[in-house]
Design a protein around this motif. Structure first.
Motif, PDB file in Angstrom:
ATOM      1  N   UNK A  65      -1.480  39.594  13.557  1.00 30.70           N
ATOM      2  CA  UNK A  65      -0.690  39.851  12.353  1.00 30.70           C
ATOM      3  C   UNK A  65      -1.355  40.855  11.414  1.00 30.70           C
ATOM      4  N   UNK A  66      -2.647  40.740  11.257  1.00 31.84           N
ATOM      5  CA  UNK A  66      -3.346  41.572  10.284  1.00 31.84           C
ATOM      6  C   UNK A  66      -3.704  42.945  10.851  1.00 31.84           C
ATOM      7  N   UNK A  67      -3.808  43.054  12.147  1.00 33.04           N
ATOM      8  CA  UNK A  67      -4.270  44.298  12.751  1.00 33.04           C
ATOM      9  C   UNK A  67      -3.232  45.390  12.883  1.00 33.04           C
ATOM     10  N   UNK A  68      -1.967  45.074  12.671  1.00 28.96           N
ATOM     11  CA  UNK A  68      -0.913  46.070  12.870  1.00 28.96           C
ATOM     12  C   UNK A  68      -0.186  46.360  11.563  1.00 28.96           C
ATOM     13  N   UNK A  69       0.122  47.615  11.295  1.00 32.15           N
ATOM     14  CA  UNK A  69       0.775  47.977  10.034  1.00 32.15           C
ATOM     15  C   UNK A  69       2.175  47.388   9.918  1.00 32.15           C
ATOM     16  N   UNK A  70       2.565  47.148   8.681  1.00 32.40           N
ATOM     17  CA  UNK A  70       3.911  46.664   8.370  1.00 32.40           C
ATOM     18  C   UNK A  70       4.637  47.838   7.729  1.00 32.40           C
ATOM     19  N   UNK A  71       5.509  48.453   8.473  1.00 27.35           N
ATOM     20  CA  UNK A  71       6.128  49.693   8.007  1.00 27.35           C
ATOM     21  C   UNK A  71       7.391  49.476   7.186  1.00 27.35           C
ATOM     22  N   UNK A  72       7.999  48.305   7.271  1.00 33.63           N
ATOM     23  CA  UNK A  72       9.276  48.104   6.589  1.00 33.63           C
ATOM     24  C   UNK A  72       9.110  47.621   5.154  1.00 33.63           C
ATOM     25  N   UNK A  73       7.893  47.228   4.745  1.00 33.49           N
ATOM     26  CA  UNK A  73       7.679  46.716   3.394  1.00 33.49           C
ATOM     27  C   UNK A  73       6.278  47.127   2.933  1.00 33.49           C
ATOM     28  N   UNK A  74       6.232  48.028   1.964  1.00 37.16           N
ATOM     29  CA  UNK A  74       4.946  48.552   1.508  1.00 37.16           C
ATOM     30  C   UNK A  74       4.100  47.478   0.828  1.00 37.16           C
ATOM     31  N   UNK A  75       4.749  46.578   0.092  1.00 33.96           N
ATOM     32  CA  UNK A  75       4.005  45.501  -0.578  1.00 33.96           C
ATOM     33  C   UNK A  75       3.315  44.603   0.451  1.00 33.96           C
ATOM     34  N   UNK A  76       4.054  44.209   1.497  1.00 34.15           N
ATOM     35  CA  UNK A  76       3.459  43.375   2.542  1.00 34.15           C
ATOM     36  C   UNK A  76       2.329  44.106   3.268  1.00 34.15           C
ATOM     37  N   UNK A  77       2.488  45.400   3.452  1.00 40.86           N
ATOM     38  CA  UNK A  77       1.424  46.160   4.103  1.00 40.86           C
ATOM     39  C   UNK A  77       0.179  46.195   3.225  1.00 40.86           C
ATOM     40  N   UNK A  78       0.355  46.273   1.906  1.00 35.56           N
ATOM     41  CA  UNK A  78      -0.799  46.226   1.002  1.00 35.56           C
ATOM     42  C   UNK A  78      -1.496  44.870   1.079  1.00 35.56           C
ATOM     43  N   UNK A  79      -0.720  43.792   1.160  1.00 39.97           N
ATOM     44  CA  UNK A  79      -1.296  42.455   1.309  1.00 39.97           C
ATOM     45  C   UNK A  79      -2.056  42.370   2.635  1.00 39.97           C
ATOM     46  N   UNK A  80      -1.465  42.910   3.687  1.00 41.34           N
ATOM     47  CA  UNK A  80      -2.107  42.901   5.000  1.00 41.34           C
ATOM     48  C   UNK A  80      -3.428  43.669   4.967  1.00 41.34           C
ATOM     49  N   UNK A  81      -3.415  44.833   4.312  1.00 46.54           N
ATOM     50  CA  UNK A  81      -4.646  45.625   4.217  1.00 46.54           C
ATOM     51  C   UNK A  81      -5.713  44.907   3.396  1.00 46.54           C
ATOM     52  N   UNK A  82      -5.277  44.208   2.344  1.00 46.13           N
ATOM     53  CA  UNK A  82      -6.231  43.446   1.518  1.00 46.13           C
ATOM     54  C   UNK A  82      -6.848  42.313   2.340  1.00 46.13           C
ATOM     55  N   UNK A  83      -6.036  41.645   3.149  1.00 46.39           N
ATOM     56  CA  UNK A  83      -6.556  40.578   4.014  1.00 46.39           C
ATOM     57  C   UNK A  83      -7.509  41.150   5.061  1.00 46.39           C
ATOM     58  N   UNK A  84      -7.196  42.316   5.577  1.00 50.92           N
ATOM     59  CA  UNK A  84      -8.081  42.968   6.535  1.00 50.92           C
ATOM     60  C   UNK A  84      -9.419  43.319   5.880  1.00 50.92           C
ATOM     61  N   UNK A  85      -9.342  43.799   4.656  1.00 52.83           N
ATOM     62  CA  UNK A  85     -10.565  44.125   3.910  1.00 52.83           C
ATOM     63  C   UNK A  85     -11.388  42.855   3.644  1.00 52.83           C
ATOM     64  N   UNK A  86     -10.702  41.748   3.333  1.00 49.65           N
ATOM     65  CA  UNK A  86     -11.410  40.485   3.128  1.00 49.65           C
ATOM     66  C   UNK A  86     -12.177  40.080   4.389  1.00 49.65           C
ATOM     67  N   UNK A  87     -11.540  40.243   5.530  1.00 49.66           N
ATOM     68  CA  UNK A  87     -12.205  39.891   6.788  1.00 49.66           C
ATOM     69  C   UNK A  87     -13.397  40.805   7.043  1.00 49.66           C
ATOM     70  N   UNK A  88     -13.242  42.083   6.705  1.00 49.76           N
ATOM     71  CA  UNK A  88     -14.346  43.020   6.923  1.00 49.76           C
ATOM     72  C   UNK A  88     -15.544  42.713   6.028  1.00 49.76           C
ATOM     73  N   UNK A  89     -15.282  42.297   4.799  1.00 47.64           N
ATOM     74  CA  UNK A  89     -16.383  42.078   3.859  1.00 47.64           C
ATOM     75  C   UNK A  89     -16.904  40.645   3.860  1.00 47.64           C
ATOM     76  N   UNK A  90     -16.030  39.665   4.087  1.00 54.56           N
ATOM     77  CA  UNK A  90     -16.442  38.264   3.974  1.00 54.56           C
ATOM     78  C   UNK A  90     -16.241  37.462   5.255  1.00 54.56           C
TER      79      UNK A  90
END
Length: 119
Positions: free
Chosen positions: A57-82
């Protein structure tokens, strides 16, 4: 000769039907919805998510909703840092304490945003 024509006609009919079905069938599409991300975050907060499920879920972009894609990227960043991927197999939390708190805040924010959007 009649048997040959009968078999040829049936084969032609079957191949034509298969071709028609294949031409009308669209490419299957998976759209990540807010409920999917909320469910994933809940499982991650309960330490019940696998690395494969997280990455699916987190590894692939969400192209139909920019807000959801931002949430996905934030979750990906959380995994990278923590993230502590190596401890998932041992049943330990996916994130450290700081990452856990940030993921909980991100989940609550997404749930509130989704509730507002549905009104």
């Amino acid at each position: 000769m009649a048997l040959y024509l009968l078999v040829f006609g049936v084969c032609l009919l079957v191949m034509g039907a298969v071709l028609l079905v294949l031409m009308n069938a669209g490419t299957p599409r998976y759209r990540t919805e807010p409920k999917d991300l909320i469910a994933l975050f809940d499982k991650a907060l309960e330490s019940k998510v696998s690395e494969t499920e997280w990455n699916a879920l987190i590894g692939y972009p969400i192209r139909h909703d920019e807000y959801l894609d931002n949430v996905r990227r934030r979750a990906s960043h959380l995994m990278d840092t923590h993230g502590r991927r190596w401890q998932i197999a041992q049943g330990k939390p996916l994130l450290n304490q700081e990452g856990y708190a940030e993921l909980k805040a991100l989940r609550d924010h997404l749930a509130a945003h989704t509730a507002l959007r549905q009104r």
